[in-house]
Design a protein around this motif. Structure first.
Motif, PDB file in Angstrom:
ATOM      1  N   UNK A   7      37.003  42.675  39.016  1.00  0.00           N
ATOM      2  CA  UNK A   7      36.529  41.769  38.597  1.00  0.00           C
ATOM      3  C   UNK A   7      35.864  41.436  37.388  1.00  0.00           C
ATOM      4  N   UNK A   8      35.650  42.445  36.872  1.00  0.00           N
ATOM      5  CA  UNK A   8      35.385  42.724  35.328  1.00  0.00           C
ATOM      6  C   UNK A   8      35.901  41.679  34.357  1.00  0.00           C
ATOM      7  N   UNK A   9      36.625  42.364  34.979  1.00  0.00           N
ATOM      8  CA  UNK A   9      38.555  41.209  34.142  1.00  0.00           C
ATOM      9  C   UNK A   9      38.034  39.924  34.106  1.00  0.00           C
ATOM     10  N   UNK A  10      38.424  39.550  34.862  1.00  0.00           N
ATOM     11  CA  UNK A  10      38.103  37.704  35.385  1.00  0.00           C
ATOM     12  C   UNK A  10      37.020  37.683  35.307  1.00  0.00           C
ATOM     13  N   UNK A  11      35.745  38.158  35.259  1.00  0.00           N
ATOM     14  CA  UNK A  11      34.810  37.946  34.203  1.00  0.00           C
ATOM     15  C   UNK A  11      34.849  37.341  32.606  1.00  0.00           C
ATOM     16  N   UNK A  12      35.219  38.969  31.996  1.00  0.00           N
ATOM     17  CA  UNK A  12      35.669  38.540  30.741  1.00  0.00           C
ATOM     18  C   UNK A  12      36.496  37.432  30.673  1.00  0.00           C
ATOM     19  N   UNK A  13      37.459  36.892  31.234  1.00  0.00           N
ATOM     20  CA  UNK A  13      38.525  35.604  31.138  1.00  0.00           C
ATOM     21  C   UNK A  13      37.317  34.925  30.964  1.00  0.00           C
ATOM     22  N   UNK A  14      36.833  34.491  32.370  1.00  0.00           N
ATOM     23  CA  UNK A  14      36.066  33.102  32.156  1.00  0.00           C
ATOM     24  C   UNK A  14      35.608  32.851  30.976  1.00  0.00           C
ATOM     25  N   UNK A  15      35.034  31.926  31.111  1.00  0.00           N
ATOM     26  CA  UNK A  15      33.616  30.735  30.396  1.00  0.00           C
ATOM     27  C   UNK A  15      33.504  31.794  29.708  1.00  0.00           C
ATOM     28  N   UNK A  16      32.444  31.748  29.036  1.00  0.00           N
ATOM     29  CA  UNK A  16      31.328  32.762  27.618  1.00  0.00           C
ATOM     30  C   UNK A  16      31.979  33.889  28.244  1.00  0.00           C
ATOM     31  N   UNK A  17      32.450  34.808  28.857  1.00  0.00           N
ATOM     32  CA  UNK A  17      32.825  36.297  29.168  1.00  0.00           C
ATOM     33  C   UNK A  17      32.750  36.984  27.749  1.00  0.00           C
ATOM     34  N   UNK A  18      32.544  36.704  27.059  1.00  0.00           N
ATOM     35  CA  UNK A  18      32.935  37.472  25.537  1.00  0.00           C
ATOM     36  C   UNK A  18      31.252  37.873  25.817  1.00  0.00           C
ATOM     37  N   UNK A  19      30.706  37.419  26.555  1.00  0.00           N
ATOM     38  CA  UNK A  19      29.121  37.392  26.241  1.00  0.00           C
ATOM     39  C   UNK A  19      28.841  38.770  27.342  1.00  0.00           C
ATOM     40  N   UNK A  20      29.396  39.250  27.193  1.00  0.00           N
ATOM     41  CA  UNK A  20      29.064  40.514  28.376  1.00  0.00           C
ATOM     42  C   UNK A  20      29.331  41.099  29.917  1.00  0.00           C
ATOM     43  N   UNK A  21      28.984  41.680  30.719  1.00  0.00           N
ATOM     44  CA  UNK A  21      29.286  42.018  31.452  1.00  0.00           C
ATOM     45  C   UNK A  21      27.959  41.710  32.732  1.00  0.00           C
ATOM     46  N   UNK A  22      28.013  41.148  33.993  1.00  0.00           N
ATOM     47  CA  UNK A  22      26.791  41.035  34.098  1.00  0.00           C
ATOM     48  C   UNK A  22      27.117  42.392  35.702  1.00  0.00           C
ATOM     49  N   UNK A  23      26.383  43.431  35.913  1.00  0.00           N
ATOM     50  CA  UNK A  23      26.686  43.816  36.717  1.00  0.00           C
ATOM     51  C   UNK A  23      26.582  43.857  38.796  1.00  0.00           C
ATOM     52  N   UNK A  24      25.396  43.039  38.467  1.00  0.00           N
ATOM     53  CA  UNK A  24      24.972  42.844  39.891  1.00  0.00           C
ATOM     54  C   UNK A  24      25.960  41.461  40.650  1.00  0.00           C
ATOM     55  N   UNK A  25      26.322  40.551  39.016  1.00  0.00           N
ATOM     56  CA  UNK A  25      27.262  39.603  40.163  1.00  0.00           C
ATOM     57  C   UNK A  25      28.716  40.869  39.795  1.00  0.00           C
ATOM     58  N   UNK A  26      29.188  41.872  39.142  1.00  0.00           N
ATOM     59  CA  UNK A  26      30.633  41.955  39.460  1.00  0.00           C
ATOM     60  C   UNK A  26      29.837  43.276  40.844  1.00  0.00           C
ATOM     61  N   UNK A  27      29.280  43.656  41.665  1.00  0.00           N
ATOM     62  CA  UNK A  27      29.149  44.035  41.952  1.00  0.00           C
ATOM     63  C   UNK A  27      29.259  43.241  43.367  1.00  0.00           C
ATOM     64  N   UNK A  28      28.624  41.905  43.740  1.00  0.00           N
ATOM     65  CA  UNK A  28      29.133  41.298  44.222  1.00  0.00           C
ATOM     66  C   UNK A  28      30.118  40.821  44.773  1.00  0.00           C
ATOM     67  N   UNK A  29      30.904  40.038  43.699  1.00  0.00           N
ATOM     68  CA  UNK A  29      32.138  39.924  43.349  1.00  0.00           C
ATOM     69  C   UNK A  29      33.331  41.205  44.054  1.00  0.00           C
ATOM     70  N   UNK A  30      33.015  42.366  43.926  1.00  0.00           N
ATOM     71  CA  UNK A  30      34.096  43.041  44.125  1.00  0.00           C
ATOM     72  C   UNK A  30      33.486  43.652  45.448  1.00  0.00           C
TER      73      UNK A  30
END
Length: 177
Positions: A7-30
């Motif tokens: 999920x983190x790799x997908x978040x980073x690869x997405x638009x605006x992904x270089x701005x950081x990782x949203x841990x709550x969103x990662x938990x939901x997606x995972x």
């Protein structure tokens, strides 16, 4: 752990992904609780280092090979090009290289090997008169981070990366006497 990393790799690869990782969103997606995310990855930096470790290992292996290369100048140019390509394709690696220090001991050990190998390549090229006396591995790391940012800064010339690496290589040369 694997689902959070994916999920983190997908978040980073997405638009605006270089701005950081949203841990709550990662938990939901995972499909896990946020506590599970933090148990495995207590900080965003630990998560980034886990994501970037494979690319960092490949870069360290390339530096190790370059230290055995006898061509003054050639292996440094190859390394810069490879490191730039790696950062452009792996935002986690770019984030790890941009930090002055690692959080995880295994990442710190890899970065120490990277630094030592780069210093050996620089020393060989310095002895051949190709690299300034005042340049070290940390300077090269910072320049590589700057190159990745410059290439990704927006529209402009097509494929500026090769040109930018050439500019940096020129800047690393000692001044003419």
């Amino acid at each position: 752990r694997a689902r959070v990393l994916a999920a983190a790799a997908r978040q980073l690869a997405g638009p605006g992904g270089s701005g950081g990782l949203a841990m709550n969103a990662l938990a939901r997606e995972a499909g896990v609780g946020v506590g599970t995310v933090y148990r495995h990855f207590p900080t965003q930096q630990v998560l980034l280092e886990a994501l970037g470790v494979d690319a960092l290992e490949e870069l360290v292996a390339a530096v190790d090979r370059a230290t055995g290369d006898e061509r003054p100048g050639g292996s440094l140019a190859d390394l810069l090009r490879r490191a730039l390509r790696a950062q452009l394709t792996d935002p986690a690696l770019a984030a790890v290289l941009a930090e002055p220090a690692a959080t995880c001991s295994d990442t710190a050990a890899l970065l120490d090997r990277l630094r030592a190998g780069l210093d050996a390549v620089l020393e060989r090229d310095r002895a051949a008169g190709l690299v300034r006396e005042d340049v070290d591995a940390d300077d090269v790391r910072r320049l590589l981070c700057g190159l990745a940012r410059a290439v990704g800064a927006g529209p402009g010339r097509a494929s500026p990366s090769a040109r930018y690496v050439d500019v940096v290589l020129q800047g690393l040369r000692p001044p003419a006497r």
